[in-house]
Motif scaffolding. Structure first.
Motif, mmCIF file in Angstrom:
data_model
loop_
_atom_site.group_PDB
_atom_site.id
_atom_site.type_symbol
_atom_site.label_atom_id
_atom_site.label_comp_id
_atom_site.label_asym_id
_atom_site.label_seq_id
_atom_site.Cartn_x
_atom_site.Cartn_y
_atom_site.Cartn_z
ATOM 1 N N ILE A 159 0.842 -1.215 0.000
ATOM 2 C CA ILE A 159 0.000 0.000 0.000
ATOM 3 C C ILE A 159 0.869 1.254 0.000
ATOM 4 O O ILE A 159 0.625 2.218 -0.750
ATOM 5 C CB ILE A 159 -0.937 -0.015 1.228
ATOM 6 C CG1 ILE A 159 -1.977 -1.128 1.082
ATOM 7 C CG2 ILE A 159 -1.632 1.339 1.400
ATOM 8 C CD1 ILE A 159 -2.812 -1.338 2.315
ATOM 9 N N GLU A 160 1.894 1.271 0.827
ATOM 10 C CA GLU A 160 2.770 2.432 0.881
ATOM 11 C C GLU A 160 3.483 2.670 -0.450
ATOM 12 O O GLU A 160 3.593 3.806 -0.927
ATOM 13 C CB GLU A 160 3.801 2.251 1.997
ATOM 14 C CG GLU A 160 3.201 2.309 3.400
ATOM 15 C CD GLU A 160 4.257 2.072 4.475
ATOM 16 O OE1 GLU A 160 5.414 1.783 4.096
ATOM 17 O OE2 GLU A 160 3.927 2.183 5.666
ATOM 18 N N ARG A 187 -7.762 1.440 -7.428
ATOM 19 C CA ARG A 187 -7.746 0.149 -8.133
ATOM 20 C C ARG A 187 -6.478 -0.632 -7.802
ATOM 21 O O ARG A 187 -6.506 -1.843 -7.572
ATOM 22 C CB ARG A 187 -7.856 0.403 -9.630
ATOM 23 C CG ARG A 187 -7.985 -0.881 -10.453
ATOM 24 C CD ARG A 187 -8.349 -0.576 -11.881
ATOM 25 N NE ARG A 187 -7.280 0.140 -12.554
ATOM 26 C CZ ARG A 187 -7.366 0.583 -13.797
ATOM 27 N NH1 ARG A 187 -8.490 0.416 -14.490
ATOM 28 N NH2 ARG A 187 -6.359 1.222 -14.349
ATOM 29 N N GLN A 188 -5.348 0.065 -7.763
ATOM 30 C CA GLN A 188 -4.094 -0.609 -7.415
ATOM 31 C C GLN A 188 -4.140 -1.154 -5.988
ATOM 32 O O GLN A 188 -3.673 -2.266 -5.708
ATOM 33 C CB GLN A 188 -2.943 0.394 -7.571
ATOM 34 C CG GLN A 188 -1.562 -0.169 -7.324
ATOM 35 C CD GLN A 188 -1.141 -1.130 -8.413
ATOM 36 O OE1 GLN A 188 -1.681 -1.068 -9.504
ATOM 37 N NE2 GLN A 188 -0.218 -2.028 -8.120
ATOM 38 N N GLN A 189 -4.746 -0.351 -5.105
ATOM 39 C CA GLN A 189 -4.841 -0.781 -3.709
ATOM 40 C C GLN A 189 -5.737 -2.008 -3.579
ATOM 41 O O GLN A 189 -5.421 -2.967 -2.860
ATOM 42 C CB GLN A 189 -5.373 0.363 -2.862
ATOM 43 C CG GLN A 189 -5.521 0.039 -1.386
ATOM 44 C CD GLN A 189 -6.089 1.219 -0.601
ATOM 45 O OE1 GLN A 189 -6.138 2.310 -1.130
ATOM 46 N NE2 GLN A 189 -6.496 0.985 0.611
ATOM 47 N N LEU A 190 -6.858 -2.011 -4.312
ATOM 48 C CA LEU A 190 -7.768 -3.167 -4.260
ATOM 49 C C LEU A 190 -7.112 -4.426 -4.819
ATOM 50 O O LEU A 190 -7.317 -5.524 -4.315
ATOM 51 C CB LEU A 190 -9.052 -2.844 -5.032
ATOM 52 C CG LEU A 190 -10.014 -1.869 -4.348
ATOM 53 C CD1 LEU A 190 -11.159 -1.515 -5.285
ATOM 54 C CD2 LEU A 190 -10.570 -2.476 -3.066
ATOM 55 N N ALA A 191 -6.323 -4.246 -5.897
ATOM 56 C CA ALA A 191 -5.638 -5.413 -6.468
ATOM 57 C C ALA A 191 -4.669 -6.015 -5.465
ATOM 58 O O ALA A 191 -4.568 -7.250 -5.328
ATOM 59 C CB ALA A 191 -4.904 -5.000 -7.746
ATOM 60 N N MET A 246 -15.836 -9.883 -2.279
ATOM 61 C CA MET A 246 -16.137 -8.452 -2.234
ATOM 62 C C MET A 246 -15.025 -7.635 -2.889
ATOM 63 O O MET A 246 -15.284 -6.713 -3.675
ATOM 64 C CB MET A 246 -16.333 -8.000 -0.787
ATOM 65 C CG MET A 246 -17.587 -8.558 -0.127
ATOM 66 S SD MET A 246 -17.725 -8.083 1.605
ATOM 67 C CE MET A 246 -17.834 -6.319 1.449
ATOM 68 N N LEU A 247 -13.781 -7.967 -2.606
ATOM 69 C CA LEU A 247 -12.670 -7.244 -3.207
ATOM 70 C C LEU A 247 -12.641 -7.444 -4.716
ATOM 71 O O LEU A 247 -12.362 -6.524 -5.486
ATOM 72 C CB LEU A 247 -11.340 -7.704 -2.594
ATOM 73 C CG LEU A 247 -11.101 -7.287 -1.132
ATOM 74 C CD1 LEU A 247 -9.867 -7.982 -0.577
ATOM 75 C CD2 LEU A 247 -10.932 -5.776 -1.037
ATOM 76 N N ARG A 248 -12.939 -8.676 -5.159
ATOM 77 C CA ARG A 248 -12.937 -8.961 -6.592
ATOM 78 C C ARG A 248 -14.021 -8.155 -7.318
ATOM 79 O O ARG A 248 -13.806 -7.609 -8.412
ATOM 80 C CB ARG A 248 -13.157 -10.455 -6.811
ATOM 81 C CG ARG A 248 -12.864 -10.912 -8.245
ATOM 82 C CD ARG A 248 -13.052 -12.405 -8.383
ATOM 83 N NE ARG A 248 -12.092 -13.151 -7.568
ATOM 84 C CZ ARG A 248 -12.407 -13.840 -6.470
ATOM 85 N NH1 ARG A 248 -13.661 -13.883 -6.067
ATOM 86 N NH2 ARG A 248 -11.475 -14.466 -5.796
ATOM 87 N N ALA A 249 -15.193 -8.034 -6.677
ATOM 88 C CA ALA A 249 -16.286 -7.262 -7.291
ATOM 89 C C ALA A 249 -15.934 -5.782 -7.377
ATOM 90 O O ALA A 249 -16.189 -5.115 -8.387
ATOM 91 C CB ALA A 249 -17.573 -7.459 -6.493
ATOM 92 N N GLN A 250 -15.338 -5.259 -6.301
ATOM 93 C CA GLN A 250 -14.946 -3.845 -6.330
ATOM 94 C C GLN A 250 -13.889 -3.583 -7.387
ATOM 95 O O GLN A 250 -13.918 -2.565 -8.103
ATOM 96 C CB GLN A 250 -14.419 -3.432 -4.954
ATOM 97 C CG GLN A 250 -15.485 -3.464 -3.850
ATOM 98 C CD GLN A 250 -14.913 -3.142 -2.488
ATOM 99 O OE1 GLN A 250 -13.785 -2.673 -2.383
ATOM 100 N NE2 GLN A 250 -15.690 -3.385 -1.446
ATOM 101 N N LEU A 251 -12.939 -4.518 -7.537
ATOM 102 C CA LEU A 251 -11.882 -4.330 -8.531
ATOM 103 C C LEU A 251 -12.451 -4.369 -9.946
ATOM 104 O O LEU A 251 -12.069 -3.575 -10.811
ATOM 105 C CB LEU A 251 -10.816 -5.407 -8.347
ATOM 106 C CG LEU A 251 -9.623 -5.347 -9.305
ATOM 107 C CD1 LEU A 251 -8.892 -4.021 -9.136
ATOM 108 C CD2 LEU A 251 -8.663 -6.513 -9.050
#
Length: 770
Positions: free
Chosen positions: A521-522, A618-622, A596-601
């Motif tokens: 994330i950082e 998007r990068q953070q969700l991936a 849930m993460l896959r749907a958001q991405l």
């Protein structure tokens, strides 16, 4: 300087000057005549120096004599009043007395012949009024200087409010040939003149009052002296010489003091007013009448009856000349003003304005056409005649070469444009015209420079506001990202705790995932911040932005190095056989989190042109999805017989990771291509994408699953109506998002954009259903 003595009162001489033929006897033989009431008056909104007045009446409105027609528009401006009663017939461009011949905004008043006055507010006992009240009466009466350029009188009286005016000078010189308006005014209205001076004394409280009159006006001198019998004002009579009526020249004659170059009389504690202006002040305060008329000299050999008339402002020049018996066959040139400082009128349709002190209808013999200009012979006559002690010859050469800095260094703006230099020039060079043109060029350039400087300051201020806004938004994004990271870390910790209730979880793996996720994330956040700063630096380079980019680049490299080091420490994703089995609740929660993460991405990946904030999210969700699937695969591999086909699950986990890795590499490459990154960066991302593809092929081969069967389907083309509706929907959605991102967007505009989007969605849905 030579001192001249007259009536035991000392006066001084001025440098230069000339003695042209006066021709004042043409018009000073008759008393002041009232001019006929014209059927139509043209009242320009700019009869003075400064901003034009603003109309406060409308076409078709009936007005009374003395009623306000146009209010002052700013500090340096004066109002315009109705010279007679009648009806407003037009407001717009009308003929204007100017050398350019261009029309100017004006109010046209059709007279009704009734001369019906509006309600006036006379104040004969004005001595009890405060200075501010007296000044306001002068301002509201629309008085501007009646003897010169027409500077607003109220502004002139307060030009140096913080400086004491110790000497009030009244200008009764009228040195220009042919003009006798002030001469007749002093003869016939000496009482009103002295009353106006009394009002000025009440207003500014000077220590001395000096009245200057040339010795070629004996009747005026006698009338003023008789009226002054009870006052301590000093009447100074001095020899006739042109241009002794100039403001600075008159101060020098009466006091021996000189106004500094580029300065005003108020700088040395003096104030000058014309005798006509004093009479107008008397009418405004004592009688309550605004400035609606003036005394004008009608002269020249083309007139049968030269005279002075008191005419209403706005009277067409043609009617005044006809009243004086104009012979159009003899008329060669028509000048407004005298032969030295006046200008040729473009037509007879122009109106009389507040600065019109003379109309000179000259025949060809009287004012012959100017001779052809010859080269300068450097005789020096112009320098000897200049009353401002300038060097007209040098100014002429500098004006020809447009050497503006040299013109200013040689005090071009001290020139009063009296024409004495051109009058004595043996080469007939129109020197004054060159000086006027040079002054106009310099003023225009300075105005452009001022506007450019103001534009530059506004641009820099706007860029600074945008920079601060971007910093604020970036700080908010980082705060949100950190908050989300802490929340996810807490959620992962809670999941680990719940899994520990049934069976001992892989605490080693959990401890390895949390730092890895935090470092990813950082690294992602620092890369996004670096890209944003680089874009700002490309738009407007500055040392502050360069420093910010260097600091962000160092932070991004450090974050990437930390992530790389952590990845090298992380063991294989495949859990050892001895790893304890997770219970059903932990496995179920891991599946829900991953879904849930896959749907958001997937939702973010559908955005065609994502913003920088969306790309970062998007990068953070991936990254979070990768960690969630890693944990899910670990828990599934630990599950006993309750989980069907464990062998297949362990085989599918590398395949999923390869697919995720390929999607991430592809997204990074597309983002870099849109950002027009360097070729080296693009090459590295393409190599990473190729490696991800090879890894996916290897994972597919290792999984033992059959190759997917490719089924090609032909898409039906969209009809034009559907395409148009979808295009409108896309534009409406994009406009709304743009407005929502702008904090300064108006609420009504946002509501209209949302309404537009809703209508576009309804129209598309209705079209598809039909």
């Amino acid at each position: 300087m030579t001192a001249l003595i007259d009536h035991a009162q000392q006066v001084w001489d001025i440098p230069g000057g000339i003695h042209p033929a006066e021709h004042k006897e043409l018009s000073n033989q008759l008393p002041i005549q009232p001019a006929p009431l014209p059927a139509r008056l043209i009242l320009p909104l700019s009869q003075h120096l400064g901003a034009p007045a603003e109309p406060c009446v409308s076409v078709g409105e009936r007005v009374l004599k003395g009623q306000l027609l146009a209010a002052a528009n700013g500090l340096v401006s004066v109002p315009v009043h109705a010279p007679t009663s009648g009806t407003i017939s037009a407001i717009g461009p009308q003929p204007f007395p100017h050398v350019s011949g261009l029309p100017a905004p004006a109010i046209v008043l059709d007279s009704d012949g009734l001369e019906q006055w509006t309600t006036l507010q006379p104040c004969p006992d004005y001595r009890h009024l405060e200075a501010t009240e007296l000044l306001e009466k002068i301002r509201q009466a629309g008085i501007s200087g009646l003897g010169g350029a027409g500077f607003p009188t109220a502004v002139k009286l307060t030009a140096r409010a913080q400086q004491k005016i110790h000497t009030l000078i009244i200008n009764g010189t009228e040195c220009e040939p042919y003009i006798t308006a002030d001469d007749l005014l002093m003869r016939e209205k000496a009482d009103a003149l002295i009353s106006g001076i009394d009002i000025l004394v009440q207003l500014i409280q000077p220590d001395a009052v000096l009245i200057g009159i040339e010795d070629n006006k004996p009747e005026a001198i006698a009338a003023v002296r008789t009226t002054l019998s009870e006052r301590s004002y000093s009447l100074k009579v001095f020899p006739t010489k042109y241009p002794s009526g100039g403001e600075k020249q008159l101060i020098q004659i009466l006091t021996g003091r000189e106004v500094p170059s580029g300065g005003l009389p108020a700088d040395i504690g003096m104030l000058c007013q014309n005798v006509g202006t004093c009479v107008a002040i008397h009418d405004a305060v004592v009688l309550g009448r605004p400035l609606i008329s003036r005394i004008t000299t009608l002269t020249g050999t083309a007139l049968a009856r030269p005279m002075n008339v008191e005419a209403l402002l706005g009277t067409p020049v043609s009617e005044l000349l006809e009243f004086a018996g104009l012979d159009r066959k003899q008329l060669s040139r028509l000048l407004m003003g005298g032969p030295m400082m006046g200008f040729t009128l473009p037509s007879l349709d122009v109106p009389l304005i507040k600065t019109s002190n003379c109309l000179l209808a000259a025949s060809r013999d009287e004012l012959p056409a100017p001779a052809q200009a010859l080269p300068c012979i450097r005789c020096g006559d112009c320098a000897e005649a200049c009353p401002a002690s300038l060097l007209p010859q040098q100014l002429h050469f500098f004006a020809l070469g447009q050497q503006h800095e040299q013109l200013k260094a040689h005090h071009l703006f001290d020139c009063i444009e009296c024409g004495a230099c051109a009058y004595v020039c043996p080469s007939s060079i129109p020197l004054v015209q060159y000086y006027r043109a040079a002054k106009s060029e310099i003023r225009e350039l300075e105005h452009k420079q001022l506007k450019a400087e103001q534009s530059r300051q506004r641009f820099e201020q706007r860029q600074e506001r945008l920079r601060r806004e971007e910093e604020r938004k970036e700080a908010e994004r980082q705060a949100r990202a950190e908050k989300a990271a802490r929340a996810k870390a807490a959620q992962a910790e809670a999941s680990s705790s719940s899994a520990a209730a049934g069976s001992a979880p892989s605490s080693t793996e959990t401890a390895q995932i949390d730092p890895l996720k935090r470092l990813k994330i950082e690294a992602s956040m620092t890369q996004v911040a670096l890209k944003k700063a680089e874009k700002q630096l490309a738009i407007h380079a500055s040392s502050e932005l360069q420093t910010q980019v260097d600091e962000l680049r160092i932070a991004a490299e450090a974050a990437q190095q930390a992530l790389t080091a952590e990845l090298s420490k992380t063991p294989s994703a495949t859990p050892p056989a001895s790893t304890p089995t997770a219970d059903d609740s932990a496995l179920k929660k891991a599946k829900i989190d991953a879904a849930m993460l896959r749907a958001q991405l997937r939702k973010l990946e559908k955005v065609e042109a994502p913003s920088s904030e969306q790309a970062a999210e998007r990068q953070q969700l991936a990254t979070q999805l990768e960690a969630a699937e890693h944990l899910l695969a670990s828990l599934q591999s630990q599950a006993p017989a309750a989980v069907e086909k464990p062998a297949e699950s362990s085989e599918l986990s590398p395949l999923k990771r390869a697919k995720i890795e390929l999607a991430m590499r592809r997204a990074e490459l597309k983002k870099a291509e849109k950002a027009l990154s360097d070729d080296s960066v693009l090459m590295a991302l393409r190599n990473a994408l190729a490696e991800a593809e090879h890894a996916l092929h290897a994972a597919e081969d290792a999984s033992g699953k059959p190759a997917p069967e490719l089924v090609r389907t032909d898409k039906q083309p969209l009809d034009e109506a559907t395409r148009a509706l979808k295009t409108e929907l896309a534009f409406a959605r994009a406009d709304l998002r743009k407005l929502e991102r702008d904090d300064s967007s108006d609420a009504a505009v946002l509501a209209a954009a949302r309404q537009r989007l809703a209508q576009a969605e309804q129209q598309l849905e209705a079209h598809i259903n039909n």
